[in-house]
Design an enzyme around this catalytic site. Structure first.
Site, PDB file in Angstrom:
ATOM      1  N   LYS A  35       0.852  -1.199   0.000  1.00  0.00           N
ATOM      2  CA  LYS A  35       0.000   0.000   0.000  1.00  0.00           C
ATOM      3  C   LYS A  35       0.884   1.244   0.000  1.00  0.00           C
ATOM      4  O   LYS A  35       1.790   1.367   0.813  1.00  0.00           O
ATOM      5  CB  LYS A  35      -0.901   0.020   1.235  1.00  0.00           C
ATOM      6  CG  LYS A  35      -1.768   1.279   1.330  1.00  0.00           C
ATOM      7  CD  LYS A  35      -2.808   1.166   2.426  1.00  0.00           C
ATOM      8  CE  LYS A  35      -2.367   1.702   3.760  1.00  0.00           C
ATOM      9  NZ  LYS A  35      -2.176   3.157   3.813  1.00  0.00           N
ATOM     10  N   ASP A  62      -3.476   4.313  -2.009  1.00  0.00           N
ATOM     11  CA  ASP A  62      -4.432   4.773  -0.985  1.00  0.00           C
ATOM     12  C   ASP A  62      -4.436   6.298  -0.940  1.00  0.00           C
ATOM     13  O   ASP A  62      -3.842   6.899  -0.055  1.00  0.00           O
ATOM     14  CB  ASP A  62      -3.966   4.156   0.358  1.00  0.00           C
ATOM     15  CG  ASP A  62      -4.802   4.573   1.545  1.00  0.00           C
ATOM     16  OD1 ASP A  62      -5.950   5.009   1.353  1.00  0.00           O
ATOM     17  OD2 ASP A  62      -4.298   4.457   2.686  1.00  0.00           O
ATOM     18  N   LEU A  63      -5.105   6.908  -1.934  1.00  0.00           N
ATOM     19  CA  LEU A  63      -5.116   8.382  -1.994  1.00  0.00           C
ATOM     20  C   LEU A  63      -6.466   8.963  -1.587  1.00  0.00           C
ATOM     21  O   LEU A  63      -6.630  10.181  -1.535  1.00  0.00           O
ATOM     22  CB  LEU A  63      -4.700   8.854  -3.401  1.00  0.00           C
ATOM     23  CG  LEU A  63      -3.272   8.454  -3.809  1.00  0.00           C
ATOM     24  CD1 LEU A  63      -2.933   8.983  -5.205  1.00  0.00           C
ATOM     25  CD2 LEU A  63      -2.232   8.949  -2.803  1.00  0.00           C
ATOM     26  N   LYS A  64      -7.450   8.125  -1.329  1.00  0.00           N
ATOM     27  CA  LYS A  64      -8.757   8.547  -0.767  1.00  0.00           C
ATOM     28  C   LYS A  64      -9.294   9.805  -1.458  1.00  0.00           C
ATOM     29  O   LYS A  64      -9.469  10.846  -0.829  1.00  0.00           O
ATOM     30  CB  LYS A  64      -8.632   8.812   0.739  1.00  0.00           C
ATOM     31  CG  LYS A  64      -8.130   7.631   1.555  1.00  0.00           C
ATOM     32  CD  LYS A  64      -8.197   7.955   3.049  1.00  0.00           C
ATOM     33  CE  LYS A  64      -7.703   6.827   3.930  1.00  0.00           C
ATOM     34  NZ  LYS A  64      -6.244   6.618   3.896  1.00  0.00           N
ATOM     35  N   HIS A  66     -11.597  12.646  -2.925  1.00  0.00           N
ATOM     36  CA  HIS A  66     -12.860  13.267  -2.470  1.00  0.00           C
ATOM     37  C   HIS A  66     -12.925  14.650  -3.127  1.00  0.00           C
ATOM     38  O   HIS A  66     -12.248  15.581  -2.695  1.00  0.00           O
ATOM     39  CB  HIS A  66     -12.839  13.386  -0.937  1.00  0.00           C
ATOM     40  CG  HIS A  66     -14.149  13.823  -0.356  1.00  0.00           C
ATOM     41  ND1 HIS A  66     -14.378  13.851   1.001  1.00  0.00           N
ATOM     42  CD2 HIS A  66     -15.298  14.222  -0.928  1.00  0.00           C
ATOM     43  CE1 HIS A  66     -15.617  14.263   1.238  1.00  0.00           C
ATOM     44  NE2 HIS A  66     -16.187  14.494   0.076  1.00  0.00           N
ATOM     45  N   ASP A  67     -13.710  14.760  -4.200  1.00  0.00           N
ATOM     46  CA  ASP A  67     -13.770  16.015  -4.952  1.00  0.00           C
ATOM     47  C   ASP A  67     -15.033  15.946  -5.807  1.00  0.00           C
ATOM     48  O   ASP A  67     -15.837  15.011  -5.670  1.00  0.00           O
ATOM     49  CB  ASP A  67     -12.488  16.150  -5.816  1.00  0.00           C
ATOM     50  CG  ASP A  67     -12.082  17.607  -6.048  1.00  0.00           C
ATOM     51  OD1 ASP A  67     -12.979  18.414  -6.389  1.00  0.00           O
ATOM     52  OD2 ASP A  67     -10.896  17.926  -5.904  1.00  0.00           O
ATOM     53  N   ILE A  68     -15.207  16.901  -6.709  1.00  0.00           N
ATOM     54  CA  ILE A  68     -16.392  16.845  -7.572  1.00  0.00           C
ATOM     55  C   ILE A  68     -16.259  15.617  -8.492  1.00  0.00           C
ATOM     56  O   ILE A  68     -15.144  15.145  -8.762  1.00  0.00           O
ATOM     57  CB  ILE A  68     -16.579  18.138  -8.398  1.00  0.00           C
ATOM     58  CG1 ILE A  68     -15.361  18.403  -9.270  1.00  0.00           C
ATOM     59  CG2 ILE A  68     -16.881  19.317  -7.477  1.00  0.00           C
ATOM     60  CD1 ILE A  68     -15.578  19.536 -10.285  1.00  0.00           C
ATOM     61  N   THR A  71     -13.631  15.495 -11.418  1.00  0.00           N
ATOM     62  CA  THR A  71     -12.230  15.495 -10.977  1.00  0.00           C
ATOM     63  C   THR A  71     -11.843  14.132 -10.422  1.00  0.00           C
ATOM     64  O   THR A  71     -10.757  13.604 -10.720  1.00  0.00           O
ATOM     65  CB  THR A  71     -12.029  16.601  -9.905  1.00  0.00           C
ATOM     66  OG1 THR A  71     -12.391  17.849 -10.498  1.00  0.00           O
ATOM     67  CG2 THR A  71     -10.596  16.662  -9.423  1.00  0.00           C
ATOM     68  N   THR A 122     -11.478   6.142  10.724  1.00  0.00           N
ATOM     69  CA  THR A 122     -11.605   5.554  12.067  1.00  0.00           C
ATOM     70  C   THR A 122     -11.162   6.539  13.152  1.00  0.00           C
ATOM     71  O   THR A 122     -11.388   6.301  14.325  1.00  0.00           O
ATOM     72  CB  THR A 122     -10.809   4.247  12.192  1.00  0.00           C
ATOM     73  OG1 THR A 122      -9.518   4.462  11.641  1.00  0.00           O
ATOM     74  CG2 THR A 122     -11.477   3.105  11.464  1.00  0.00           C
ATOM     75  N   ARG A 183      -2.355  -6.093  14.635  1.00  0.00           N
ATOM     76  CA  ARG A 183      -1.114  -6.263  15.392  1.00  0.00           C
ATOM     77  C   ARG A 183      -0.841  -7.750  15.585  1.00  0.00           C
ATOM     78  O   ARG A 183      -1.770  -8.573  15.604  1.00  0.00           O
ATOM     79  CB  ARG A 183      -1.216  -5.592  16.761  1.00  0.00           C
ATOM     80  CG  ARG A 183      -1.203  -4.069  16.694  1.00  0.00           C
ATOM     81  CD  ARG A 183       0.167  -3.543  16.277  1.00  0.00           C
ATOM     82  NE  ARG A 183       0.172  -2.108  16.052  1.00  0.00           N
ATOM     83  CZ  ARG A 183      -0.093  -1.514  14.890  1.00  0.00           C
ATOM     84  NH1 ARG A 183      -0.398  -2.237  13.815  1.00  0.00           N
ATOM     85  NH2 ARG A 183      -0.048  -0.205  14.775  1.00  0.00           N
ATOM     86  N   ARG A 213       3.667  -1.050  10.566  1.00  0.00           N
ATOM     87  CA  ARG A 213       4.885  -1.153  11.366  1.00  0.00           C
ATOM     88  C   ARG A 213       5.220  -2.565  11.838  1.00  0.00           C
ATOM     89  O   ARG A 213       6.395  -2.892  12.013  1.00  0.00           O
ATOM     90  CB  ARG A 213       4.785  -0.189  12.558  1.00  0.00           C
ATOM     91  CG  ARG A 213       4.894   1.259  12.109  1.00  0.00           C
ATOM     92  CD  ARG A 213       4.314   2.217  13.100  1.00  0.00           C
ATOM     93  NE  ARG A 213       2.855   2.116  13.171  1.00  0.00           N
ATOM     94  CZ  ARG A 213       2.084   2.883  13.950  1.00  0.00           C
ATOM     95  NH1 ARG A 213       2.639   3.793  14.716  1.00  0.00           N
ATOM     96  NH2 ARG A 213       0.783   2.749  13.944  1.00  0.00           N
TER      97      ARG A 213
END
Ligand code: C5P
Length: 238
Positions: A35, A62-64, A66-68, A71, A122, A183, A213
Site C-alpha cells: 500500500k 491509498d489516496l482517498k 474526495h472532490d467533484i 475530478t 476511524t 497487530r 509497522r
C-alpha cells in the site's frame, strides 16, 4: 470473495522513495501486496508506483479521493493507468462521485483494479459526526455509507475489524473488506486505538489486512509475513 493471492497488504509508510525501496528489496513479493499512501506518493510520485508494479507487486494506491465527480473520475483514470491493483475514494463524496469513479475505472483498458471506499475515517468520533450534522452515530453511518458504496457498484470498503462482522453480514460474501489496525499477538497497539490480530480479523470477515509497522519494523519481515499467513490459514473462514 475474490481473495486469491496474499491477503496481507504492507503499508509503505515512508517519507521518501529511498527508504521505501530499501525495505521493498528485502521483501518476498509472493508473500504480500503493498500500500502506498499520501505521504510516500506525494514524495516519490507515480514513477515509483509503476516501479513497484514492474517488480511484480500488487499495489493499493491509498489516496482517498474526495472532490467533484469529474475530478475524481479523471484522478481514478490516472491511477488505474499506473497498473495498480486497488484504489480508493471517500464515500462521503456521495452518490454522483462514487458512480463517476466506478464508470471511470471501468472505462480503462486492461485488468480492472478494485475500487473501494473509505466510509468514515476511524479517527472520527460521535462528537465529530455531531459537528458535521451527520445523524445516527458511527456504526450506523459506516453501514449506511458501505451500503451506498455497494449501490454505486464499488467493490468494497476500508473498515476496522470491529466493523467487519456487521458489514460482512449486511453486504454478503463478495464485498471486499480491507482492514487496518492489525497487530501481532503480544505486540503493543502503538497509536492505533483498537487493534486485532490477523487471525481474528479474518474470522470477523476481513478480506485483506493492512499491516504497517509490524512488518516494516520487523528484523525479518518475510518471517513475520510467513507466520501471519500461517495464523490466517488456521482461521475458520480462510
Ligand atoms: O503501522 P500500522 O499497522 O498501524 O499502519 C496501518 C496503516 O493503515 C497505515 O498506513 C495507516 O494510515 C492505515 N490506516 C489505518 N487506519 C485506518 C485507515 C488506514 O491505520 N482507519
Amino acid at each position: 470473495m475474490e481473495t486469491r493471492g496474499p491477503r496481507i497488504i504492507v503499508a509503505l509508510d515512508y517519507p521518501e522513495a529511498g527508504s521505501a525501496e530499501a525495505f521493498v528489496r528485502t521483501l518476498d513479493a509472493s508473500l504480500c501486496r503493498l500500500k502506498v499512501g499520501k505521504e510516500l506518493f506525494t514524495a516519490a510520485g507515480p514513477k515509483f508506483v509503476e516501479g513497484l508494479v514492474r517488480q511484480g507487486f500488487d499495489v493499493f494506491l491509498d489516496l482517498k479521493f474526495h472532490d467533484i465527480p469529474n475530478t475524481v473520475a479523471q484522478a481514478c483514470k490516472s491511477t488505474a493507468r499506473l497498473g495498480v491493483w486497488m484504489l480508493n475514494v471517500h464515500a462521503l463524496g456521495g452518490r454522483g462521485m462514487l458512480s463517476a469513479a466506478r464508470e471511470a475505472v471501468d472505462s480503462i483498458a486492461g485488468p480492472r483494479p478494485h475500487l473501494i471506499a473509505v466510509t468514515l475515517l476511524t479517527s472520527m468520533t460521535a462528537e465529530d459526526l455531531v459537528d458535521l450534522g451527520i445523524e445516527g452515530g458511527v456504526e450506523d453511518s459506516v453501514s449506511r455509507l458501505a451500503a451506498l458504496s455497494a449501490r454505486c457498484g464499488l467493490d468494497g470498503v476500508v473498515c476496522s475489524a470491529q466493523e467487519a462482522s456487521r458489514l460482512r453480514a449486511e453486504r454478503g460474501g463478495q464485498f471486499l473488506l480491507v482492514t487496518p489496525g492489525i497487530r501481532l499477538a503480544g505486540e503493543g497497539a502503538q497509536d492505533q486505538k483498537r487493534v486485532t490480530t490477523a487471525r481474528d480479523a479474518i474470522e470477523m470477515g476481513a478480506s485483506y489486512l493492512v499491516m504497517g509497522r509490524s512488518i516494516t519494523r520487523a528484523k525479518e519481515p518475510n518471517a513475520v509475513l510467513r507466520a501471519t499467513i500461517q495464523a490466517i490459514a488456521s482461521a475458520g473462514s480462510a
